[in-house]
Design an enzyme around this catalytic site. Structure first.
Site, PDB file in Angstrom:
ATOM      1  CB  SER A  10      -8.223 -16.291  33.131  1.00 39.61           C
ATOM      2  OG  SER A  10      -9.100 -16.903  31.651  1.00 39.61           O
ATOM      3  CE1 TYR A  69      -5.632 -20.286  34.299  1.00 39.47           C
ATOM      4  CE2 TYR A  69      -7.250 -20.455  32.917  1.00 39.47           C
ATOM      5  CZ  TYR A  69      -6.168 -19.796  33.295  1.00 39.47           C
ATOM      6  OH  TYR A  69      -5.626 -18.495  32.853  1.00 39.47           O
TER       7      TYR A  69
END
Length: 259
Positions: free
Chosen positions: A143, A156
């Site tokens: 990401s 995360y």
């Protein structure tokens, strides 16, 4: 890259980026092993793809990869199917949104297991056979959150930084072996990811899953360990190199606040 008659295992393939990988690899003649928790959605996707592409075989495996030991169980099911995996797409992931202190230890343990533990486990289980055949592809979905700390999604962002670091190291280790390794770093993408967090944030500039997968498959023919999808995301991801850490933290926190 030619995927015809290869076999691709795609985790998190019941929707979003994983589903798009399945669609595009099926178009290229790849057989598929689709893995996710939602067996009904996987079965529907299998039926759709086999009607459109009658020359491919699509297997469906229902599994919760956030559970410790799920990687070994999945490997056993693939072995029972008699499938040899040429392409591994570690796409399954989850993100908790909100302050870390308000999140439960169990939820964060599951997040780390899914985003990091099972990803590494599956890579370890399927990579050696690729190395023996001197042919294979490993795509790990990281990401743009991997490039800087992410207050509001602290765990995360840390898991995706792990995925990026692991994958780039693996890319170097696999050079000259016939195996292509890629860290795919999408920014905000129109998927169910945001629905699952229960919050609305990063609503501007979201890409589609098709744009992300187009970027990934195009990057496989280039000699780079990492690809960021979308020019805007490329610019944002490179900002960490010149932005003071304290300022970067404040900007990142502001971007991740709920609308």
């Amino acid at each position: 890259m030619d995927f015809n008659t290869s076999t691709a295992l795609i985790t998190g393939s019941s929707g979003g980026i994983g589903e798009e990988f399945a669609i595009q690899l099926a178009q290229r003649g790849a057989h598929l092993v689709l893995v996710a928790r939602r067996g009904d959605k996987l079965a529907k996707l299998r039926d759709t793809l086999t009607v459109k592409h009658p020359g491919i075989v699509v297997d469906v495996i229902t599994a919760d990869l956030a559970v410790p030991g799920s990687g070994a169980e999945l490997e056993g099911k693939v072995r029972e199917l008699g499938r040899s995996i040429d392409v591994l797409v570690n796409n399954a992931g989850v993100g908790l949104h909100g302050k870390f202190v308000l999140q439960t230890p169990e939820a964060n343990a599951a997040q780390i297991q899914l985003n990091c533990g099972t990803l590494v486990d599956l890579t370890a289980r399927f990579l050696p056979a690729m190395k023996e055949r001197r042919h294979g592809v490993v795509i790990n979905v990281a990401s743009t959150a991997a490039f800087q700390p992410t207050p509001g999604m602290a765990v995360y962002g840390a898991t995706k930084a792990f995925v990026l670091s692991f994958t780039e190291a693996l890319w170097q280790e696999c050079r000259g072996t016939g195996i292509t390794v890629l860290a795919l770093c999408p920014g905000a993408t129109e998927t169910e990811f945001f629905d699952r967090t229960g919050e609305e944030f990063l609503t501007d500039g979201r890409q589609t899953s098709q744009q992300v997968v187009d970027t990934a498959l195009a990057a496989l023919d280039k000699s780079s360990p990492t690809v960021v999808s979308g020019l805007r995301n490329v610019i944002l991801a490179s900002g960490y190199r010149v932005t003071p850490r304290k300022l970067m933290l404040a900007v990142s926190e502001r971007l991740l606040k709920s609308n």
